[in-house]
Design an enzyme around this catalytic site. Structure first.
Site, mmCIF file in Angstrom:
data_model
loop_
_atom_site.group_PDB
_atom_site.id
_atom_site.type_symbol
_atom_site.label_atom_id
_atom_site.label_comp_id
_atom_site.label_asym_id
_atom_site.label_seq_id
_atom_site.Cartn_x
_atom_site.Cartn_y
_atom_site.Cartn_z
ATOM 1 C CD GLU A 176 -8.599 -5.163 0.870
ATOM 2 O OE1 GLU A 176 -9.779 -4.956 1.171
ATOM 3 O OE2 GLU A 176 -7.839 -5.897 1.536
ATOM 4 C CG ASP A 179 -6.321 6.240 -6.552
ATOM 5 O OD1 ASP A 179 -6.027 5.359 -5.706
ATOM 6 O OD2 ASP A 179 -5.480 6.834 -7.250
ATOM 7 C CG HIS A 202 -7.669 -0.815 1.914
ATOM 8 N ND1 HIS A 202 -7.808 0.073 2.948
ATOM 9 C CD2 HIS A 202 -7.740 -2.037 2.477
ATOM 10 C CE1 HIS A 202 -7.963 -0.586 4.081
ATOM 11 N NE2 HIS A 202 -7.928 -1.881 3.816
ATOM 12 C CG ASP A 226 -6.624 -8.732 4.796
ATOM 13 O OD1 ASP A 226 -6.460 -8.865 3.572
ATOM 14 O OD2 ASP A 226 -7.250 -9.576 5.469
#
Ligand code: G3I
Ligand code: 9MR
Ligand code: ZN
Length: 529
Positions: free
Chosen positions: A512, A503, A460, A150
């Protein structure tokens, strides 16, 4: 499925080398030159080990006596061959380079150039002012590194990342000086210190000039889709001041200052003021239960109910920096209650211990002993756990979110223990943790993107998904038996803990990446280069 498993990146010539064999019946194995097929070594395997964490019966083969540089494979009749791997002096250089360059590629608030960032280049992102939660006040908190997959920027995560990177530098500065191709590369200041400073400058902006308290994080209210950072254009919100952020800020800045003495005196002065003010702010700051997300903010919480270890770390670093009695007193009071242990975003006691053990100011004999004994005891526990595990790691059956970070951090504890005892078996146990992250694990995967033979292709990580290509040099979180995302639930239910990894770009709890997962791996690598 490969049944002969090694570190996929390779081994340095003189290090111990062990391969894992699963689903095999053979009792002997050989090491062959991967190019010529010629056998260079053969030996017999260990007796079977019942490996509960992966629900496998495995045997081990030691091939430490192969020391000649080259590319090899391990072979067992009826069981096939391992992936090829190298033995050489410089096997870790490329992976270190990418692990470190990841920080440049995660930079926020500035352009990442095409020349240095390739397909992950982007214009300056997150450049608007941010609103302090619950007020109309807007402040400039531009800069720093995106935390993870993020684009949030979180103080507690930043603080431990910097501590690890600086300890890596301290352990082996020559490998971090130049040639990492960041914008500041190859000037007087070493590359590592330039990159770390990029984050420090942002941290300084996160301190409230009035109270000295430090804001917990800056994020949007929620997470964006899989877009490049400049496309996340929702309003930025600065979350409230927290004890964990303020204390780990003080600790981290105090730790960083001496690294910059030779390069920028003004910067050191500014940092000194900031650390002192953060410490002072802590005296009036209490948050029973720890930081909690405000109701309308759903980004990373870094909820840590226990903030005493962050204060402990701050006291130790402030004492190491200044030699002032008041910090010593504060630290001694806390140690008397408990020796805090552990590395990670949640547990920072070992950073505090490290500071106290290495201060040049007078120390209390009893406190010193207590810390040394507890650190050795902790290392011994981890060592014993790793002896019981077929893959040589210390997690037992406890594979939590970010288990790969725990592997790296436990290795750092084992290294602390090695430095205190000079007992080489601790060093070898730490090295086995490195081998695990580089491929000698039940998933037979090198958990660093872009390295080894099989590595995560779908992390991610928003830029990687947006560009449809995994950015290299990122350590993924790894198995999480808690199945904390829908993708994990759908694909991993019923799997043994060490195999709860998928994965897939939707699996944020196993696949992530974060700045504070790369960092302890870099510290660990620095010890083995
Ligand atoms: O500490 C307990 C332990 O006592 C217990 O035995 C174990 C059993 O599951 O759980 C442990 O707690 C876990 C905790 O991490 C430990 O660090 C929680 O289950 C787990 O949900 C929690 O995950 C954290 C996650 O955020 C969710 O809060 C991760 O550590 C943390 O790395 C992760 O951080 C996120 C940021 O919020 C946002 N940015 C990305 C980043 C990485 O995924
Ligand atoms: O992308 C987010 C990741 O960085 C966090 O670690 C994770 C847990 O807080 O959440 C991810 O975002 C997901 C959100 O929680 C739920 N909807 C899907 C999001 C992933 O795209
Ligand atoms: Zn950004």
């Amino acid at each position: 499925m490969v049944n002969i498993i090694t570190n996929q990146i390779g081994y340095q010539c003189k290090e111990k080398k062990v391969a894992v064999f699963r689903n095999v019946t053979g009792t002997s194995f050989s090491v062959v030159n991967a190019n010529t097929g010629k056998e260079v070594y053969n030996s017999i395997v260990s007796s079977p080990i019942d490996n509960v964490a992966s629900n496998e019966v495995i045997v081990l083969g030691d091939f430490s006596s192969v020391t000649t540089p080259g590319t090899y494979q391990i072979k067992m009749e009826g069981a096939g061959v391992s992936y090829p791997f190298r033995i050489d002096v410089d096997v870790y250089k490329p992976v270190l380079r990418d692990l470190f360059r990841m920080y440049y590629l995660q930079r926020c608030g500035c352009e990442v150039t095409k020349e240095l960032g390739g397909i992950y280049a982007h214009p300056a992102c997150h450049t608007s002012l941010a609103t302090i939660y619950g007020t109309d006040k807007k402040i400039d908190v531009i800069g720093g590194w995106h935390d993870a997959g993020d684009y949030g920027r979180y103080i507690v995560a930043a603080a431990v990342t910097i501590a690890d990177l600086l300890y890596a530098y301290e352990a082996n500065c020559s490998i971090f000086e130049k040639n990492f191709d960041i914008p500041e590369s190859n000037q007087t200041t070493p590359d590592l210190l330039c990159e770390v400073r990029y984050e420090l400058e942002w941290m300084l902006k996160m301190q409230d000039p009035e109270t000295g308290g430090v804001y917990h994080k800056v994020t949007c209210a929620g997470f964006p889709g899989f877009v490049m950072p400049e496309e996340e254009t929702e309003p930025l919100i600065v979350s409230p001041i927290s004890v964990t952020a303020t204390a780990s800020f003080a600790a981290c800045i105090a730790l960083a200052i001496p690294f910059y003495y030779n390069y920028d005196e003004e910067f050191c002065k500014k940092c000194y003021q900031a650390a002192t003010r953060a410490w002072d702010a802590l005296q009036d700051l209490h948050m029973p239960g720890g930081f909690k997300n405000p109701a309308d903010i759903v980004t990373g919480e870094y909820a840590d109910a226990t903030d005493t270890d962050e204060i402990y770390w701050a006291a130790a670093e402030m004492y190491k920096l200044t030699g002032k009695q008041m910090y010593h007193d504060a630290f001694k009071k806390l140690v008397t209650e408990k020796v805090w242990l552990g590395y990670g975003w949640e547990d920072v006691g070992s950073f505090g211990n490290r500071a106290y053990l290495t201060t040049s100011f007078p120390t209390d004999h009893e406190v010193m002993n207590k810390i040394t004994e507890s650190t050795k005891e902790y290392g011994k526990q981890l060592f014993e756990a790793s002896k019981k595990d077929g893959y040589g790691v210390s997690l037992g059956n406890s594979y939590i979110w970010g288990s790969n970070m725990v592997v790296a951090n436990n290795a750092l504890v084992l290294l602390d223990c090695y430095h205190l005892t000079k007992d080489k078996s601790y060093r070898f146990a730490a090295k086995e943790h490195l081998d695990y992250l580089f491929g000698k694990n039940p998933m037979a995967t090198c958990y660093v993107t872009g390295h080894g033979i099989t590595s995560p292709m779908h992390p991610h990580h928003r830029p990687s998904v947006a560009k449809n290509k995994p950015m290299p040099g990122m350590l993924v979180g790894g198995p999480d038996a808690g199945l904390h995302d829908p993708q994990a639930v759908a694909t991993l239910t019923g799997m043994p803990p060490a195999k709860c990894y998928v994965d897939h770009f939707d699996s944020y709890s196993t696949n992530e990446i974060t700045i504070y997962w790369n960092a302890p791996l870099i510290t660990l690598l620095a010890e083995f280069m």
